[in-house]
Enzyme design. Structure first.
Site, PDB file in Angstrom:
ATOM      1  N   PRO A  17      34.565  72.156  24.339  1.00 33.64           N
ATOM      2  CA  PRO A  17      35.990  72.112  23.603  1.00 33.64           C
ATOM      3  C   PRO A  17      37.160  71.265  23.379  1.00 33.64           C
ATOM      4  O   PRO A  17      37.560  70.510  24.254  1.00 33.64           O
ATOM      5  CB  PRO A  17      36.316  73.926  24.253  1.00 33.64           C
ATOM      6  CG  PRO A  17      36.549  73.901  25.274  1.00 33.64           C
ATOM      7  CD  PRO A  17      34.961  72.940  25.735  1.00 33.64           C
ATOM      8  N   ASN A  18      37.415  71.271  21.773  1.00 28.93           N
ATOM      9  CA  ASN A  18      38.803  71.350  21.725  1.00 28.93           C
ATOM     10  C   ASN A  18      38.152  69.554  21.329  1.00 28.93           C
ATOM     11  O   ASN A  18      39.234  68.595  21.234  1.00 28.93           O
ATOM     12  CB  ASN A  18      39.319  71.097  22.332  1.00 28.93           C
ATOM     13  CG  ASN A  18      40.206  72.173  22.603  1.00 28.93           C
ATOM     14  OD1 ASN A  18      40.142  73.014  21.294  1.00 28.93           O
ATOM     15  ND2 ASN A  18      40.289  73.086  24.154  1.00 28.93           N
ATOM     16  N   ARG A  25      44.309  64.583  19.169  1.00 26.35           N
ATOM     17  CA  ARG A  25      44.806  65.540  20.013  1.00 26.35           C
ATOM     18  C   ARG A  25      45.018  64.460  21.130  1.00 26.35           C
ATOM     19  O   ARG A  25      44.620  63.499  21.915  1.00 26.35           O
ATOM     20  CB  ARG A  25      43.278  66.323  20.421  1.00 26.35           C
ATOM     21  CG  ARG A  25      43.814  66.938  22.122  1.00 26.35           C
ATOM     22  CD  ARG A  25      42.511  66.732  22.884  1.00 26.35           C
ATOM     23  NE  ARG A  25      42.538  68.297  23.782  1.00 26.35           N
ATOM     24  CZ  ARG A  25      41.861  68.802  24.310  1.00 26.35           C
ATOM     25  NH1 ARG A  25      39.683  67.539  24.080  1.00 26.35           N
ATOM     26  NH2 ARG A  25      42.429  69.728  25.588  1.00 26.35           N
ATOM     27  N   TYR A  30      44.073  61.547  25.880  1.00 21.19           N
ATOM     28  CA  TYR A  30      42.597  61.499  25.270  1.00 21.19           C
ATOM     29  C   TYR A  30      42.591  60.080  24.094  1.00 21.19           C
ATOM     30  O   TYR A  30      41.232  59.659  23.984  1.00 21.19           O
ATOM     31  CB  TYR A  30      42.185  62.422  24.780  1.00 21.19           C
ATOM     32  CG  TYR A  30      42.374  63.776  25.673  1.00 21.19           C
ATOM     33  CD1 TYR A  30      41.693  64.284  26.669  1.00 21.19           C
ATOM     34  CD2 TYR A  30      43.331  64.894  24.807  1.00 21.19           C
ATOM     35  CE1 TYR A  30      42.151  65.442  27.657  1.00 21.19           C
ATOM     36  CE2 TYR A  30      43.586  65.387  26.478  1.00 21.19           C
ATOM     37  CZ  TYR A  30      42.865  65.861  26.890  1.00 21.19           C
ATOM     38  OH  TYR A  30      42.909  67.340  28.148  1.00 21.19           O
ATOM     39  N   ASN A  81      30.977  66.263  28.934  1.00 22.34           N
ATOM     40  CA  ASN A  81      32.280  66.621  29.126  1.00 22.34           C
ATOM     41  C   ASN A  81      32.053  67.933  28.475  1.00 22.34           C
ATOM     42  O   ASN A  81      32.576  68.457  27.552  1.00 22.34           O
ATOM     43  CB  ASN A  81      33.330  65.068  28.275  1.00 22.34           C
ATOM     44  CG  ASN A  81      34.494  65.350  28.341  1.00 22.34           C
ATOM     45  OD1 ASN A  81      34.958  66.184  29.321  1.00 22.34           O
ATOM     46  ND2 ASN A  81      35.159  64.968  27.299  1.00 22.34           N
ATOM     47  N   ALA A  84      37.684  72.031  28.831  1.00 21.07           N
ATOM     48  CA  ALA A  84      38.402  72.701  29.853  1.00 21.07           C
ATOM     49  C   ALA A  84      37.022  73.702  30.709  1.00 21.07           C
ATOM     50  O   ALA A  84      37.716  74.021  32.019  1.00 21.07           O
ATOM     51  CB  ALA A  84      39.125  73.651  29.274  1.00 21.07           C
ATOM     52  N   ASP A  94      25.162  77.548  36.560  1.00 20.67           N
ATOM     53  CA  ASP A  94      24.453  77.465  36.991  1.00 20.67           C
ATOM     54  C   ASP A  94      23.608  77.163  35.668  1.00 20.67           C
ATOM     55  O   ASP A  94      22.222  76.278  36.322  1.00 20.67           O
ATOM     56  CB  ASP A  94      25.015  78.795  36.527  1.00 20.67           C
ATOM     57  CG  ASP A  94      25.313  79.279  37.812  1.00 20.67           C
ATOM     58  OD1 ASP A  94      25.511  78.617  39.181  1.00 20.67           O
ATOM     59  OD2 ASP A  94      25.856  80.344  37.380  1.00 20.67           O
ATOM     60  N   GLU A 105      28.762  63.824  34.625  1.00 13.48           N
ATOM     61  CA  GLU A 105      29.917  64.509  34.456  1.00 13.48           C
ATOM     62  C   GLU A 105      30.830  63.322  33.903  1.00 13.48           C
ATOM     63  O   GLU A 105      31.042  62.149  34.844  1.00 13.48           O
ATOM     64  CB  GLU A 105      30.380  65.326  35.225  1.00 13.48           C
ATOM     65  CG  GLU A 105      32.171  66.274  35.314  1.00 13.48           C
ATOM     66  CD  GLU A 105      32.513  66.657  35.489  1.00 13.48           C
ATOM     67  OE1 GLU A 105      31.805  66.794  37.411  1.00 13.48           O
ATOM     68  OE2 GLU A 105      33.720  67.112  36.192  1.00 13.48           O
ATOM     69  N   HIS A 107      35.253  62.344  32.117  1.00 12.18           N
ATOM     70  CA  HIS A 107      36.380  62.997  31.716  1.00 12.18           C
ATOM     71  C   HIS A 107      37.040  61.950  30.438  1.00 12.18           C
ATOM     72  O   HIS A 107      36.990  60.576  31.868  1.00 12.18           O
ATOM     73  CB  HIS A 107      37.167  63.277  33.266  1.00 12.18           C
ATOM     74  CG  HIS A 107      36.524  64.936  33.235  1.00 12.18           C
ATOM     75  ND1 HIS A 107      36.266  65.505  32.276  1.00 12.18           N
ATOM     76  CD2 HIS A 107      35.544  65.080  34.686  1.00 12.18           C
ATOM     77  CE1 HIS A 107      36.023  66.532  32.793  1.00 12.18           C
ATOM     78  NE2 HIS A 107      35.475  65.949  34.238  1.00 12.18           N
ATOM     79  N   ARG A 114      46.624  64.905  37.672  1.00 11.19           N
ATOM     80  CA  ARG A 114      46.652  65.869  36.385  1.00 11.19           C
ATOM     81  C   ARG A 114      46.994  67.407  37.194  1.00 11.19           C
ATOM     82  O   ARG A 114      47.253  67.619  37.971  1.00 11.19           O
ATOM     83  CB  ARG A 114      46.111  65.706  35.100  1.00 11.19           C
ATOM     84  CG  ARG A 114      45.932  64.207  33.920  1.00 11.19           C
ATOM     85  CD  ARG A 114      45.091  65.150  32.934  1.00 11.19           C
ATOM     86  NE  ARG A 114      45.584  65.726  32.267  1.00 11.19           N
ATOM     87  CZ  ARG A 114      45.045  66.112  30.859  1.00 11.19           C
ATOM     88  NH1 ARG A 114      43.747  65.990  30.973  1.00 11.19           N
ATOM     89  NH2 ARG A 114      45.523  66.922  30.492  1.00 11.19           N
TER      90      ARG A 114
HETATM   91  C1  DQA Z   1      38.946  66.940  29.596  1.00 14.49           C
HETATM   92  C2  DQA Z   1      39.912  67.002  30.855  1.00 14.49           C
HETATM   93  C3  DQA Z   1      40.085  68.721  30.888  1.00 14.49           C
HETATM   94  O1  DQA Z   1      40.665  68.605  31.778  1.00 14.49           O
HETATM   95  C4  DQA Z   1      40.329  68.155  28.907  1.00 14.49           C
HETATM   96  O2  DQA Z   1      39.873  70.408  29.505  1.00 14.49           O
HETATM   97  C5  DQA Z   1      39.393  68.633  27.980  1.00 14.49           C
HETATM   98  C6  DQA Z   1      39.102  66.951  28.071  1.00 14.49           C
HETATM   99  C7  DQA Z   1      38.497  65.082  29.427  1.00 14.49           C
HETATM  100  O3  DQA Z   1      38.162  64.747  29.124  1.00 14.49           O
HETATM  101  O4  DQA Z   1      39.700  64.202  30.324  1.00 14.49           O
HETATM  102  O5  DQA Z   1      39.315  68.519  27.596  1.00 14.49           O
HETATM  103  O6  DQA Z   1      37.068  66.377  30.148  1.00 14.49           O
END
Ligand code: DQA
Length: 159
Positions: A17-18, A25, A30, A81, A84, A94, A105, A107, A114
């Site tokens: 998301p986002n 953003r 980011y 990624n 949130a 799961d 994973e 980020h 943070r």
């Molecule tokens: C994120 C870190 C997460 O805490 C955040 O909610 C994101 C982006 C990152 O890529 O740094 O949406 O996954």
């Protein structure tokens, strides 16, 4: 005659998301690259590594769960990624555990520098490893790490 040509590894890249808003953003956290630009960098890195990437972004947890289920038989690994959902989703954790595909994973930001609520990842215990804090490069490093992991699994001497 036996076909000795090995098939190209395919990696599913999931953006949560986002992340569709990257570029506009919170660029101080980011970075300024858009998601399309990151996907282009991933495609170029994949080409150099001799693998294929298929990318998907969704703001919906169930869509991401379905994509992980659908990866079986089509992709050999998952780069994710989860945004949130990293910090909230038992369902994604799961799903990764259920399909038994190696996952990495990533980020953009260093989640451990943070807010406290970002310090816990539900995914961390079911992935091969995590890369956090290198901006868009986290994805590229994550792709490399996943491909090396898959290649080592099929050639134990590389382990
Ligand atoms: C994120 C870190 C997460 O805490 C955040 O909610 C994101 C982006 C990152 O890529 O740094 O949406 O996954």
């Amino acid at each position: 005659m036996e076909n000795l040509q090995s098939s190209v590894l395919s990696i599913l890249v999931l953006h949560g998301p986002n992340l569709n808003l990257l570029g506009q953003r919170e660029p101080g956290i980011y970075g300024s690259l858009t998601l399309n630009a990151i996907n282009d960098l991933l495609a170029a890195t994949a080409e150099n590594l001799g693998v294929e990437v298929v990318t998907l972004q969704s703001n919906h947890e169930g869509v991401l769960v379905d994509a992980i289920h659908g990866a079986v038989g089509k992709h050999q690994g998952v780069l994710i990624n989860a945004g949130a959902y990293t910090h909230t989703s038992v369902a994604l954790r799961d799903a990764i555990a259920a399909v038994n595909l190696p996952a990495v994973e990533v980020h953009l930001s260093n989640i451990y520098r943070r807010e406290e609520f970002r310090h816990h990842s539900y995914l961390a215990a079911v992935v091969v490893g995590q890369i956090s804090g290198f901006g868009a490069r986290s994805y590229l490093l994550g792709l490399q790490a996943l491909v090396h992991h898959l290649q080592a699994a099929s050639s134990p001497e590389l382990k």
